[in-house]
Design an enzyme around this catalytic site. Structure first.
Site, PDB file in Angstrom:
ATOM      1  N   HIS A  56      43.792 -29.931  47.602  1.00 45.65           N
ATOM      2  CA  HIS A  56      44.327 -31.135  48.232  1.00 45.65           C
ATOM      3  C   HIS A  56      45.676 -30.826  48.865  1.00 45.65           C
ATOM      4  O   HIS A  56      46.617 -30.431  48.173  1.00 45.65           O
ATOM      5  CB  HIS A  56      44.463 -32.232  47.173  1.00 45.65           C
ATOM      6  N   SER A  97      49.026 -36.766  51.288  1.00 49.58           N
ATOM      7  CA  SER A  97      48.019 -37.675  50.777  1.00 49.58           C
ATOM      8  C   SER A  97      48.333 -39.114  51.206  1.00 49.58           C
ATOM      9  O   SER A  97      48.446 -39.397  52.389  1.00 49.58           O
ATOM     10  CB  SER A  97      47.941 -37.524  49.260  1.00 49.58           C
ATOM     11  N   ASP A 104      38.979 -30.595  51.081  1.00 56.58           N
ATOM     12  CA  ASP A 104      39.912 -31.431  50.318  1.00 56.58           C
ATOM     13  C   ASP A 104      39.116 -32.473  49.536  1.00 56.58           C
ATOM     14  O   ASP A 104      38.316 -33.211  50.113  1.00 56.58           O
ATOM     15  CB  ASP A 104      40.886 -32.111  51.288  1.00 56.58           C
TER      16      ASP A 104
END
Length: 539
Positions: A508, A248, A480
């Site tokens: 995710h 991320s 995602d």
């Protein structure tokens, strides 16, 4: 925007909460390039491509280490036991201001678990779970250092450094527990001038608290500075190149490192990638569309199951979204009991965060379905409140980690604010509503927070090319919610040596989440240095 926490499944099938945080609040700013009239991913992709062409590339730093930084690079760590079995910890120093190293230091907390063998040691593998604001040390001790594939942990020292301002590295603090409770209850879908003023006042109070706590550090918690800190850690550990897995927001941190030090970039895995070329408003808009896509997938799954509180088998995702939005509207005027010892009730803002928290991992859909059933049918908001508390890292005693504080501090320094005033937000509500009818309004208003930050942004949107770097693996998941797949495509298109690895699925990030195809490709790269074929797809 929001930050989040995800649930990661270990290889035994047990779900372990991690601090993998990136996307959601990742963008405390927002997105929507000026002139964009649609929140659809198709139109966004074209506009974003034009945006990438318009921004400059991040320039690499000189290869030689400046003399003023030599003492930092020459530190000798004093390792000690630190509570978690098998882990050692130390504290290193970095200059508060790299432009003026004599102005003072910042202390960085570092943890490692040495390679277990057998096999030749491959050096250190730094990990970062995202956020910004997620504790890398918490992540390595709870997950990566014990849950990464055994063959990876056998060959690498598993290492984490909490970025400056985060967790154990001089954490930024903004509000105490009761004040944070009030902040998280604030209505982020204001209906009139009075509610708008209350939201602005909450953002101001939050920002003023951060500024009062760390007036000097707050100017020096950027991603560029955190990436430079990682190079000091690399040198102190004795590694010629940095090996790294970032998730991320951690992909932005890792890509920034590669852009600044392309010759020192080793085996880098960037999972759930960000697009560094986008301004804050577009980041938020595209992330809002990502949550819209994730909700559609959740709604389609929910209505196929008996007792779904959003509707029956013939209910469309759009109708399910309207049903949820109507429930949020009811909470706006009449919060419901949540079984909280302190008397907190489930408000619209807390319920929305609870739903968003479950969008990060399809493994949490059942939990969300049960929580919505309790709230919508039984007037019991306890389960949804628990999801929101987990997202905010609120403990049973009413205390909060510094996640939300660090998240805002980094985001508001990295990019100019998405919006400068409530009027600007109102003009963008249509675009955000198209991106996600369920979440769009709230995410647009949440993107106003940096407008009141006490420190002016020092960063700007830039392409990252990292010319001369070794192959870098960029991983994207097609549905995602927090880091839309287009961002992985964009980052892979910018990095000169990228290999794009795609997971066709929900959730995710992709590594360690059940795809043997993804895991095998990344493990082979980490252990042998052989990257996957560019464009490889897994399911």
């Amino acid at each position: 925007m929001y930050t989040r926490r995800t649930l990661r499944r270990t290889r035994t099938g047990t779900r372990t909460r991690t601090a993998a945080r990136a996307g959601a609040r990742l963008l405390a700013a927002a997105l929507l390039v000026s002139g964009c009239s649609s929140g659809s991913t198709a139109s966004s992709a074209g506009s974003a491509a034009a945006a990438e062409e318009a921004v400059a590339a991040l320039a690499p730093l000189p290869r030689s280490t400046p003399a003023a930084l030599a003492p930092y690079y020459g530190q000798r760590p004093a390792w000690r036991d630190c509570g978690a079995p098998g882990f050692q910890c130390t504290t290193l120093k970095a200059p508060l201001d790299y432009a003026e190293p004599s102005a003072g230091d910042v202390r960085l907390a570092v943890a490692r678990k040495k390679a277990t063998g057998p096999g030749k040691r491959l050096g250190s593998l730094l990990v970062n779970p995202g956020g910004p604001g997620g504790s890398a040390i918490g992540y390595v001790q709870a997950y990566a250092g014990v849950g990464y594939p055994a063959e990876v942990r056998a060959r690498y020292d598993m290492v984490a450094v909490d970025p400056r301002g985060v967790a154990r590295s001089e954490p930024v603090e903004c509000l105490d527990g009761p004040a944070m409770d009030a902040y998280t209850r604030t209505d982020v879908t204001p209906d009139d001038a009075e509610e708008t003023d209350a939201l602005v006042a909450a953002y101001r109070k939050f920002a003023e608290g951060c500024g009062a706590d760390a007036p000097k550090l707050l100017r020096h918690v950027s991603t560029v500075e955190a990436a430079r800190d990682m190079d000091i850690v690399r040198a102190v550990l004795g590694d010629e190149k940095l090996n790294y897995v970032g998730a991320s927001y951690g992909t932005f941190l890792g890509a920034t490192y590669a852009g600044l030090f392309p010759d020192r970039a080793g085996r880098l895995v960037l999972d759930g990638a960000m697009d560094p070329s986008l301004p804050a408003r577009r980041l938020s808009l595209e992330q809002t569309a990502g949550f819209g896509t994730a909700f559609t997938a959740f709604a389609e799954d929910c209505v196929r199951r008996s007792g779904c509180p959003l509707g029956g088998r013939k209910t469309t995702p759009a109708r399910a979204g309207k049903n949820l939005k109507a429930f949020f509207g009811d909470l706006d005027t009449r919060p419901i009991p949540a079984g909280d010892a302190g008397g907190r009730r489930l408000t619209e803002s807390l319920a929305t965060i609870g739903v968003i928290a479950a969008m990060y991992d399809e493994g949490a859909w059942e939990q969300l379905r049960e929580a919505l059933t309790g709230a919508m049918r039984e007037n019991d908001g306890a389960a949804l409140l628990a999801l929101a508390d987990s997202y905010y890292e609120r403990d049973a005693d009413g205390g909060y980690s510094n996640l939300m504080f660090a998240n805002a501090a980094v985001n508001c320094l990295d990019l100019p604010a998405a919006f400068d005033s409530p009027d600007e937000v109102r003009k963008a509500l249509g675009d955000f509503g198209k991106a996600s009818p369920v979440f769009g309004e709230g995410l647009a208003w949440a993107s106003l927070n940096c407008a009141y930050w006490p420190v002016r942004a020092t960063g700007e949107a830039r392409r990252i090319e990292a010319r001369g770097a070794a192959p870098i693996v960029v991983v994207g998941t097609t549905r995602d919610p927090a880091t839309p797949y287009r961002w992985a495509e964009a980052l892979a298109g910018q990095l000169s040596s990228a290999r794009l690895l795609t997971y066709e699925g929900d959730g995710h990030t992709a590594y360690g989440r059940g795809s043997s195809c993804i895991d095998s490709a990344i493990n082979t790269y980490l252990l042998r240095g052989t990257p996957p074929t560019d464009g490889k797809r897994c399911s």
